[in-house]
Design an enzyme around this catalytic site. Structure first.
Site, short mmCIF file in Angstrom:
data_model
loop_
_atom_site.label_atom_id
_atom_site.label_comp_id
_atom_site.label_asym_id
_atom_site.label_seq_id
_atom_site.Cartn_x
_atom_site.Cartn_y
_atom_site.Cartn_z
N CYS A 1 -6.05 -8.68 4.36
CA CYS A 1 -7.12 -7.88 4.97
C CYS A 1 -8.28 -8.72 5.48
O CYS A 1 -8.54 -8.78 6.67
CB CYS A 1 -7.63 -6.85 3.96
SG CYS A 1 -6.45 -5.55 3.66
N THR B 1 -5.86 5.59 16.76
CA THR B 1 -5.40 6.92 16.32
C THR B 1 -5.33 7.87 17.52
O THR B 1 -4.36 8.61 17.68
CB THR B 1 -6.34 7.48 15.23
OG1 THR B 1 -6.47 6.49 14.22
CG2 THR B 1 -5.78 8.75 14.61
N LYS C 1 -13.28 0.72 8.30
CA LYS C 1 -12.38 -0.23 7.62
C LYS C 1 -12.63 -1.67 8.11
O LYS C 1 -12.74 -2.61 7.31
CB LYS C 1 -10.92 0.17 7.90
CG LYS C 1 -9.89 -0.84 7.45
CD LYS C 1 -9.81 -0.94 5.95
CE LYS C 1 -8.89 -2.06 5.52
NZ LYS C 1 -8.92 -2.29 4.08
N VAL D 1 -8.04 -0.57 -1.43
CA VAL D 1 -7.74 -0.90 -2.82
C VAL D 1 -7.70 -2.41 -3.06
O VAL D 1 -7.51 -3.20 -2.14
CB VAL D 1 -6.36 -0.33 -3.25
CG1 VAL D 1 -6.43 1.17 -3.38
CG2 VAL D 1 -5.28 -0.77 -2.29
N GLY E 1 -8.22 -15.64 1.90
CA GLY E 1 -6.84 -15.26 2.18
C GLY E 1 -6.63 -13.77 2.06
O GLY E 1 -7.59 -12.99 2.04
N ILE F 1 0.82 -1.21 0.00
CA ILE F 1 0.00 0.00 0.00
C ILE F 1 0.86 1.26 0.00
O ILE F 1 0.62 2.20 -0.77
CB ILE F 1 -0.94 0.01 1.24
CG1 ILE F 1 -1.85 -1.22 1.22
CG2 ILE F 1 -1.75 1.30 1.31
CD1 ILE F 1 -2.77 -1.33 0.03
#
Ligand SMILES: NC(=O)c1ccc[n+]([C@@H]2O[C@H](COP(=O)([O-])OP(=O)(O)OC[C@H]3O[C@@H](n4cnc5c(N)ncnc54)[C@H](O)[C@@H]3O)[C@@H](O)[C@H]2O)c1
Length: 402
Positions: free
Chosen positions: A255, A123, A201, A150, A252, A11
């Site tokens: 992510c 964060t 996410k 992505v 797999g 990434i």
């Protein structure tokens, strides 16, 4: 303006490259000195579409320079790995290390963006880490979380065209991050707070895992009832509000197979469905192995010898060279180590693998007695074998060949 990326992996490197391509000065930092040398000498090899040429161009033009240690910049991206440990608990120690590595270089007005997938509130805790070590920066640096979504193989296109979610530790942080992404993102950029962005996410990947678990479970039901799973899904999907995904030999990638554990770990009492889906997807790989073992025994009783098996594909998804968490690789490895059979492993997207010896399509067509379609790579679509060779299609390759 100077942007600094900590982590130049799947990434970080394409994102750094796109930012550099927009004319912004980019420093890419990675602890892997070999990778840094390959990038700077324009020797970095990747099958990621468009990345190789674009990277070579920005390196040649001195818009992107790779280094092993950070330095001063205006925008800092944290794109380091966030693995799970043996107990399936998220390990954010590398994010912490990466943040600590940039703290000495921060100055008032800087923007810090975490792109690594993290547990909720990471964060905020990284902001506390920064402000504890550098109280002088309190309220004068901006910190946001912006997840990446992505698709490997199409990263360059999706980096520019996907919508983005930017979540700040405060409104000013979110709006500064949005302003920066606007320089290279054509999709919409949605502002929120960092905790919502973090959960967004994890939600996306847990959702995919649950959907794939449904398809994988269905594939076992279809097998037990002697129904062709691919025809079944095709017909069910003719319903206007149904869209069943393709089953495979598990799930797999870095992510979907990993991120649901972040939620399970943080909300153990409220993630029964997510946990069951994760377990069903892991079970599917074991089920495939049992199917294969059954076929091996069948062959042996008929021919009085073990079959030569071909494992077709070890990447975690079609047309990719990424084998991280790949169930196909797990199957190929298990058969290589623990079956009595000669195993040919064929992965056209790789020239070599760290543990498995690779064979080519020619070897497979000459030698294999049992062909296992594990990943539906385009290179396999036109593969012809004699009618007496047994094949098991775990990935829908034959559907693609029609
Ligand atoms: N790969 C994907 O498709 C994808 C998609 C969305 C989100 N993510 C998330 O993005 C993050 C990065 O993933 P990736 O796939 O790019 O990982 P990766 O393993 O490909 O790359 C990470 C890089 O960081 C480097 N690194 C490790 N520690 C470092 C440190 N302290 N300082 C500098 N560099 C360091 C490593 O050497 C490596 O090159 C992860 O949190 C991942 O979950 C990945």
């Amino acid at each position: 303006m100077k942007a600094l990326f900590v982590g130049l992996g799947y990434i970080g490197l394409p994102t750094a490259t796109i930012v550099a391509k927009k004319g912004i000065e980019v420093i890419g930092v990675d602890t892997n000195a070999d990778l840094v040398a390959q990038i700077n000498s324009e020797n970095f090899q990747t099958s990621e579409y468009q990345l190789q040429d674009m990277l070579a161009e920005v390196v040649r033009n001195k818009k992107l320079i790779a280094k092993t240690t950070p330095e001063e910049a205006d925008v800092f991206f944290i794109v380091v790995p966030t693995p799970i440990n043996q107990e399936n608990k998220p390990d954010i120690s590398i994010v912490k290390e990466a943040i600590e590595s940039i703290i000495p270089f921060l100055k008032s007005g800087d923007l810090i963006i975490i792109e690594s997938t993290v547990s909720q509130s990471t964060t905020n805790s990284m902001a506390n880490l920064i402000f504890n070590k550098r109280p002088d920066l309190n309220d004068s640096v901006f910190i946001s979380y912006c997840p990446e979504r992505v698709l490997p193989g199409n990263i360059i296109y999706e980096l520019e065209n996907n919508d983005r979610v930017v979540g700040g530790i405060n409104k000013e942080s979110a709006s500064r991050a949005k302003e920066f992404y606007r320089k290279f993102v054509k999709g919409s950029i949605h502002e929120t707070d960092s905790r919502t962005a973090e959960l967004c996410k994890l939600t996306e990947n847990a959702y995919r895992d649950v959907q794939i678990a449904f398809a994988n479970e269905l594939s076992i039901i279809a097998n037990k009832s002697n129904v062709d799973i691919w025809e079944l899904i095709d017909l069910a999907n003719k319903h206007p509000r149904i869209n069943i995904l393709n089953p495979g030999c598990g799930v797999g990638g870095h992510c979907i197979a990993v991120d649901p554990w972040f939620l399970i770990s943080d909300f153990p009492e409220h993630t029964q469905l997510i946990l069951t889906a994760r377990e069903r997807n892991l079970d599917k790989t074991k089920w495939c192995l049992n199917q294969i073992k059954y076929e091996i025994e069948l062959f042996r009783s008929k021919h009085d010898r073990y079959p030569i098996i071909a494992c077709m594909g070890i990447a975690y998804k079609e047309n990719s060279d990424d084998t991280r968490e790949s169930p196909a690789k797990l199957i190929a490895n298990e058969l290589t180590l623990n079956s009595q059979c000669e195993v040919l492993t064929c992965e056209p997207n790789l020239t070599q693998d760290d543990i498995l010896e690779l064979s080519n399509l020619d070897d497979v067509s000459k030698k294999a007695d049992l062909i296992l379609w594990l990943v539906a790579h385009d290179e396999f679509v036109d593969f012809n074998q004699s009618a007496e060779i047994k094949e098991i299609d775990f990935c829908g390759l034959r559907l693609k060949s029609k």
